[in-house]
Design an enzyme around this catalytic site. Sequence first.
Site, PDB file in Angstrom:
ATOM      1  N   GLU A  97      24.455 -30.108   6.189  1.00 30.11           N
ATOM      2  CA  GLU A  97      23.369 -30.899   5.555  1.00 30.11           C
ATOM      3  C   GLU A  97      22.024 -30.200   5.695  1.00 30.11           C
ATOM      4  OE1 GLU A  97      25.646 -32.107   7.780  1.00 30.11           O
ATOM      5  OE2 GLU A  97      26.935 -32.828   6.160  1.00 30.11           O
ATOM      6  N   ASP A 108      32.993 -38.183   7.865  1.00 28.98           N
ATOM      7  CA  ASP A 108      33.561 -38.879   9.028  1.00 28.98           C
ATOM      8  C   ASP A 108      33.770 -40.363   8.772  1.00 28.98           C
ATOM      9  OD1 ASP A 108      33.545 -36.442  10.214  1.00 28.98           O
ATOM     10  OD2 ASP A 108      31.746 -36.808  11.423  1.00 28.98           O
ATOM     11  N   ASP A 144      31.220 -27.118   7.366  1.00 22.35           N
ATOM     12  CA  ASP A 144      30.880 -28.444   7.912  1.00 22.35           C
ATOM     13  C   ASP A 144      29.444 -28.397   8.432  1.00 22.35           C
ATOM     14  OD1 ASP A 144      31.190 -31.031   8.823  1.00 22.35           O
ATOM     15  OD2 ASP A 144      32.051 -30.416  10.746  1.00 22.35           O
TER      16      ASP A 144
END
Length: 848
Positions: free
Chosen positions: A456, A531, A453
Amino acid sequence: MLTSEEIHPDNASNEAASEGSGAALRRLHRYDAVHEITRIETGRENGFLLRGARAGLAIVAAADGIVRLKLAQGKGAEPDLRTTPAIVREGIGESVRIGESVRSRESAASEEPAYTEDDGSWELHLAKLRVVVHKPSGRIEIYRGGSPSGSGDSAAQDSGPQAEAPPLLVLSAIEWTGKRRTTATIEGGEGSHYYGLGEKTGFLDKQGESFDMWNSDVYEPHVPDIDALYQSIPFLIHYRCGAPAAGLFLDDPGRTTFDMRSGGDRAILASENGNLDLYIVDGPDLKDVVKRYAALTGRPPMPPRWAIGFQQSRYSYMNQEELLTVARTMREKRIPCDVLYLDIHYMEEYKVFTWDTERFPDPRGMIAELAEMGFKVVPIVDPGVKKDPRYSVYAEGIRNGHFCTKLEGELFVGDVWPGPSAFTDYTDEAAARWWGDLHRFYIDDGIHGIWNDMNEPSVFGVPSKTMDVDVVHRNEGNPKTHGEWHNLYGMLMSKATYEGMARHLRGDRPFVLTRAGYAGIQRYAAVWTGDNRSYWEHMAMSIPMVLNLGLSGVAFAGPDIGGFSHHATGELLARWTQLGSLFPFCRNHSAIDTIHQEPWRFGERVEAICRDYLSLRYKLMPYLYSLFYEATATGLPIVRPLLLEYPEDRQVSNLCDQFLLGKDVLAAPVLRPGTPARSVYLPEGAWYDYWTGARHEGGRSILAETPLETMPIYVRAGAIIPEQSLALHANERPEGPLKLTVYSGGSGSFRLFEDDGRTFGYEQGAYRLREFVWAESGSERTLSAALLNDGHIGSGQPLELIVEGLERRPDSILLSGSGETADWTYDASLKRLSIALAIDGEFRLTVG
Ligand code: GLC
């Protein structure tokens, strides 16, 4: 919260949207283009270099049906033809591959490049395509079919453009402003549809939209204004009904834009790094485009079977007892489930590769107890390594120079969950290997899967929300700034993770889930769509998002079922579980401080619905698992827009409130609350209601009743659907025979894949692939089973064959090929024939 002040007249830009950004840019900046081509240079491996007044453009074959255009700005400049980590180049066709083995199978195009020239154009023959480059303008037209003579003799043929055949693709201009922003303009033509682009908001067809590719942690609600999410897959499919489909892969892991808005039917592809590295992918069918793109960027490996099961998550299950209670409740309530997740609270101070031993005093014991119950545990691993000299991972990373730095050597430090953190430079092989090996920490405790997670990477408290663009990634001596390779960060983290896990799992297949990714991410990880919220709109949007991910090479994908933030309701969870039960990745996840949304949290009715649909998933496991194999072998997606199977049907070009699982099962989920019935579009052919057996003629819409208990599902006439008896987890041996239901009234086939569900043995042929073919001619119907590969010592499971929709009792049932006889019964009221077959191998059965 924004207010109306945002649209104050003083804030408006002077660029009129209707004018198109191309024209506006032309006024504002110095503009240059690939034009005035004066010379062609041969002798380049796989292609040519065209020399223009201000640029060179390499046109080379990447593989059969794929040409690559690579720009070099400046007179006499040489294009750099090295590729990014997105590219693997497998052969097109069916094959099983995984990980690194693919690199040894690199295949370029089989056709020798050749060209002809006349006053106005060059005509290049390469990659089984014909590329016409107009001399003064630099306009490029690409046609299907290679050298008409196949001689490969340059300049020998003057075939001339075959005017009657429409081009596969037309590129009217390649231009740049101030060296940095490079654009390619695609003349899509009237009636253009655009698909792909991975994980984007909105509907299936991206015509009229514009998107950025810049991996971003987006916690705001995902709405059409959000033009960049966590994944960047710069692959666009252009399609016009009746014309050949083409793919465009802009292989630039920096910021790129795909604008299908400002140029009408045109698509303007822009790169912000002065880079234009564009692959043009032939069809002619949409499926061919998807397969070729998957061969170029890699097909997904087979996941372990447990990873296809239902997965339950929460930010966070706070301690050992809570996790065990969730597991026990699943089993008590007979809700099938394979995986439980550990979110960031399992760690000590959010330090990756640690346990918070107060919350989780005996991780190894807990994982063993869960394994006994048939559960796997998947912990979250974020890239940020807490800056703490007493923390061994940080100290080791610093000592060995594994973290990202500025050019001058200054460590990049960004804030994430653990506070100030360092970030591994995954472009550096030693650093990536170190990271992969760190996962022994989890493997030693019995863990087989990892959740990546924040990769990015997400950085808190800075306007960019990510790593500084002037960080330098070492990349084995070919350094790249973070600005140039931002979108690769997450994928390279998942690659290091997958490969590290594979190294240490002693032959077992690992599972990696990731939020961020780039083209090729399918080689290493499944993708969840980040999300989302417990909004009905987000549930609806998850369909086109997952469908377009599938068209962009990422077959193993799904949203947080029930929604991550905001609060689910029972009705929403029931509907979302119905939908999600047929998605490739099936996980219920919700955020801290939201209402709990495990299947039993909203009373017995919702619990029963969740149980029923998750049970359906497990019954369909042989079908689903075989579709995963199809994705591995061909790159085709598991869930598909109807468009992929019915491209000539103009009704389905933007249809995305229904989807197909494989080619034969059509699901029509309910996407709004309080919906007693919904319209379902059935394409041509006949379709059976999966629940009632009722038969409907296709080519029209029907109204389906949708009480809360029902998500309408239809099966195509001619389909062969394998099912097993219910199991509570994917590795539980189902009892009884394998049920094979044939839906009569059409012809069809299905390839059933079986292996150990666990190891890489299938790459060496340790799998069994059986092809079942159902054919109808006159009053005779046959089902044949052929063994295409017999490398798995299976259990010899007997078959229960059901033929639905048989109008009359058969006169005879003949079985050949096995020497066995068949017991059968016919139920006239249900029009159903049932046959018990004690055979496991090849046979041919005739229903007379
Ligand atoms: C991010 C993830 C979410 C996770 C949370 C805490 O928001 O997208 O899934 O639960 O971080 O780790």
